[in-house]
Design a protein around this motif. Structure first.
Motif, PDB file in Angstrom:
ATOM      1  N   VAL A  57       0.852  -1.188   0.000  1.00 48.29           N
ATOM      2  CA  VAL A  57       0.000   0.000   0.000  1.00 48.29           C
ATOM      3  C   VAL A  57       0.890   1.241   0.000  1.00 48.29           C
ATOM      4  CG1 VAL A  57      -1.911  -1.152   1.197  1.00 48.29           C
ATOM      5  CG2 VAL A  57      -0.151   0.014   2.530  1.00 48.29           C
ATOM      6  N   ASP A  58       0.255   2.388  -0.118  1.00 51.64           N
ATOM      7  CA  ASP A  58       1.010   3.638   0.008  1.00 51.64           C
ATOM      8  C   ASP A  58       1.280   3.979   1.466  1.00 51.64           C
ATOM      9  OD1 ASP A  58       1.028   4.165  -2.790  1.00 51.64           O
ATOM     10  OD2 ASP A  58      -1.061   4.821  -2.639  1.00 51.64           O
ATOM     11  N   TYR A 102       4.177  -3.694   2.842  1.00 52.69           N
ATOM     12  CA  TYR A 102       5.172  -2.842   2.206  1.00 52.69           C
ATOM     13  C   TYR A 102       4.520  -1.496   1.906  1.00 52.69           C
ATOM     14  CZ  TYR A 102       7.627  -7.263   1.726  1.00 52.69           C
ATOM     15  OH  TYR A 102       8.247  -8.459   1.993  1.00 52.69           O
ATOM     16  N   CYS A 103       5.184  -0.415   2.298  1.00 48.53           N
ATOM     17  CA  CYS A 103       4.540   0.893   2.200  1.00 48.53           C
ATOM     18  C   CYS A 103       5.579   2.005   2.101  1.00 48.53           C
ATOM     19  CB  CYS A 103       3.635   1.130   3.413  1.00 48.53           C
ATOM     20  SG  CYS A 103       4.511   1.082   4.991  1.00 48.53           S
ATOM     21  N   ASP A 104       5.097   3.176   1.722  1.00 50.98           N
ATOM     22  CA  ASP A 104       5.947   4.372   1.710  1.00 50.98           C
ATOM     23  C   ASP A 104       5.896   5.104   3.043  1.00 50.98           C
ATOM     24  OD1 ASP A 104       6.849   4.202  -0.983  1.00 50.98           O
ATOM     25  OD2 ASP A 104       4.872   4.879  -1.646  1.00 50.98           O
ATOM     26  N   TYR A 105       4.755   5.028   3.728  1.00 54.48           N
ATOM     27  CA  TYR A 105       4.561   5.785   4.956  1.00 54.48           C
ATOM     28  C   TYR A 105       3.873   4.905   6.002  1.00 54.48           C
ATOM     29  CZ  TYR A 105       5.075   9.484   1.490  1.00 54.48           C
ATOM     30  OH  TYR A 105       5.540  10.267   0.460  1.00 54.48           O
ATOM     31  N   ALA A 106       4.267   5.101   7.249  1.00 57.59           N
ATOM     32  CA  ALA A 106       3.610   4.428   8.374  1.00 57.59           C
ATOM     33  C   ALA A 106       3.203   5.479   9.395  1.00 57.59           C
ATOM     34  CB  ALA A 106       4.535   3.402   9.011  1.00 57.59           C
ATOM     35  N   VAL A 107       1.987   5.358   9.894  1.00 54.94           N
ATOM     36  CA  VAL A 107       1.455   6.272  10.898  1.00 54.94           C
ATOM     37  C   VAL A 107       1.151   5.471  12.158  1.00 54.94           C
ATOM     38  CG1 VAL A 107      -0.335   7.945  11.483  1.00 54.94           C
ATOM     39  CG2 VAL A 107       0.440   7.724   9.105  1.00 54.94           C
ATOM     40  N   GLY A 141      -6.333  10.037  -2.387  1.00 51.66           N
ATOM     41  CA  GLY A 141      -5.945   9.130  -3.443  1.00 51.66           C
ATOM     42  C   GLY A 141      -4.905   8.097  -3.066  1.00 51.66           C
ATOM     43  N   LEU A 142      -4.502   8.032  -1.790  1.00 50.55           N
ATOM     44  CA  LEU A 142      -3.523   7.041  -1.365  1.00 50.55           C
ATOM     45  C   LEU A 142      -4.207   5.708  -1.090  1.00 50.55           C
ATOM     46  CD1 LEU A 142      -2.041   9.825  -0.766  1.00 50.55           C
ATOM     47  CD2 LEU A 142      -0.759   8.558   0.964  1.00 50.55           C
TER      48      LEU A 142
END
Length: 508
Positions: free
Chosen positions: A30-31, A228-233, A52-53
């Motif tokens: 995901v993004d 797998y991602c670009d950002y984690a919150v 849109g993510l």
């Protein structure tokens, strides 16, 4: 006098039907991954998806069963007496930004409820901080003056719609209250409209760099499933992943208590909280065609009170004296995280973790703050400038009070650690009553024992799996609570609340 209900039950959780979401069973890409299924995580996931993510929301247990499911649900920018304090401790500009950012959170909630026609008992209300003590008159006067300078709708009053006399109060107009789980259940439905995005019973253990693929991060769950991602919150209340941010030294957990009561006297409009201690918070909620009064307060540091049930009894006594009680329908408690300088930590986890974000430390005001956190983190992920970034950045260390409080909390944690190790345990189980727990000594080892109403015993090692403090029995919630960092475990040792990731060792 009306008895306090024997078991804890949240009004909000008992009056909404939440769907069950599946656990994550296979690797996905995901993004952005949002970790934590409370108001912060759900709001952030919704906002990112709207931009849109591609988003995945992971919750270790059940969505909305944590702090958000045990709030008093005041949607207000009035967070005790905060604005004059922020002006003096930081600057007038920071106080202005605090009001502006939380106002944005309040407005987002108002707008989406109207736009999506969400049925969640949303009602506009005035919000009051009052005092019955001469010691707080000047503080309230200063709060009104500062709030008005900041352009907030604040008024000084000497009477409020409560059935007792006060010295004075500050009133913030155009605030609100709602049923938080009905509101957030609607957001969950919107998040899942385009396919499965929400996963329960998926405890995340680690965040690592992705050196092998196109994505920047790998979020690793306890069942070895990877995202797998670009950002984690990290919206998991206490950050499960520290990243050398030393959050365990910069926050502490407090318990507070609430009841929902059918009263003999009617309740006027408004939301109320006093300035002095012990805290008394009041609001009403519609319930089956009538008003229930929600009375909250009685806070203490988690795991540091031997008799937790007394706090419910104190709230009951206050309710009886103030409104009279016909019936106590619900009682619950919650756990909130307090920071060193009374400002939340919202932003990049550390300067070295630019793609990992955190939101925590709301000091009991999570409805507007948790929503605002989503707005801020969304802007940071989209590489937009936010005027709130500097105010809330977790990397800040701005003030002498922070230094003083860091030393104070360090001493407290060390004291609790040592006290837990040295405290003598009971020698036998003979005096343990049904539906009770205590720490006993077995062959020189401390064992936490709970005996249920049928006489079955549950035994666990009392050493917290986070940093090794000794947990204490919480009689009101039937849990083992850590006095150092607020981890909580059920009678089987399973994690109820972090920062602990591993259960207590079972001994029977």
């Amino acid at each position: 006098m009306e008895n306090v209900p024997n078991f804890s039950k949240s009004l909000w959780m008992d009056t909404v039907k939440l769907p069950d979401y599946p656990g994550l069973k296979e690797d996905i890409t995901v993004d952005a991954v949002v970790i934590g299924g409370g108001i912060t995580g759900i709001s952030t996931a919704y906002m990112l998806q709207k931009e849109g993510l591609k988003v995945a929301l992971l919750e270790a247990n059940k969505v909305l069963a944590g702090t958000t499911g045990h709030t008093t649900a005041k949607v207000t920018i009035q967070h005790d007496l905060i604005y004059d304090k922020l002006k003096n401790q930081f600057s007038e500009e920071f106080a202005r930004l605090y009001g502006e950012s939380n106002s944005a959170g309040l407005q987002f909630i108002k707008d989406i409820i109207k736009e999506k026609n969400i049925d969640c008992d949303f009602v506009a209300q005035n919000s009051y901080v009052y005092t019955q003590s001469d010691d707080y008159i000047q503080k309230i006067q200063d709060e009104v003056k500062t709030a008005q300078q900041l352009g907030l709708k604040a008024t000084y009053l000497e009477k409020v719609p409560l059935p007792f006399d006060i010295k004075c109060a500050v009133c913030f107009e155009d605030q609100a209250m709602f049923h938080p789980l009905r509101y957030l259940a609607a957001l969950c439905r919107l998040i899942n409209e385009k396919g499965q995005c929400i996963y329960e019973n998926t405890r995340v253990l680690d965040i690592d760099q992705d050196a092998s693929g196109d994505k920047k991060l790998i979020v690793i769950a306890e069942n070895e499933v990877k995202v797998y991602c670009d950002y984690a919150v990290i919206a998991s209340h206490f950050p499960f992943f520290d990243g050398f941010g030393m959050y365990f030294m910069r926050m502490y957990a407090q318990k507070s208590y609430a009841m929902a009561i059918k009263t003999k006297k009617g309740f006027a409009e408004g939301m109320f909280i006093n300035a002095e201690q012990p805290t008394r918070s009041l609001r009403y909620t519609p319930f089956n065609g009538e008003k229930l009064v929600i009375i909250g307060g009685e806070h203490h540091n988690t795991g540091q009170d031997a008799n937790t049930m007394v706090h419910f009894e104190n709230l009951r006594d206050f309710a009886e004296q103030t409104y009279g009680i016909n019936e106590i329908l619900f009682r619950w408690s919650t756990q909130d995280l307090m920071t060193l300088d009374d400002l939340p930590y919202i932003g990049r986890l550390t300067t070295g973790k630019q793609n990992v974000f955190v939101a925590t430390g709301y000091k009991k005001w999570g409805m507007t703050t948790g929503t605002m956190a989503g707005l801020l983190i969304k802007d940071l992920i989209l590489k937009k400038q936010s005027p709130w970034e500097e105010l809330y950045t977790p990397s800040r260390f701005k003030s002498d009070p922070s230094l003083k409080n860091l030393a104070k909390e360090g001493v407290m944690i060390a004291k609790e650690f040592i006290k837990g190790k040295l405290k003598a345990a009971s020698q036998t189980l003979e005096d343990l009553q049904p539906d009770a727990g205590k720490v006993i000594d077995i062959d020189g080892n401390k064992v936490g024992v709970y005996k249920n109403s049928e006489g079955r015993t549950y035994m666990v090692d009392t050493t917290c799996t986070h940093l090794g403090c000794e947990v204490q029995w919480n009689s009101a919630e039937r849990s083992w609570d850590c006095p150092c960092h607020g981890s909580r475990f059920d009678v089987d040792g399973h994690v109820i609340e972090g920062p602990a990731l591993k259960p207590l060792k079972q001994l029977n």
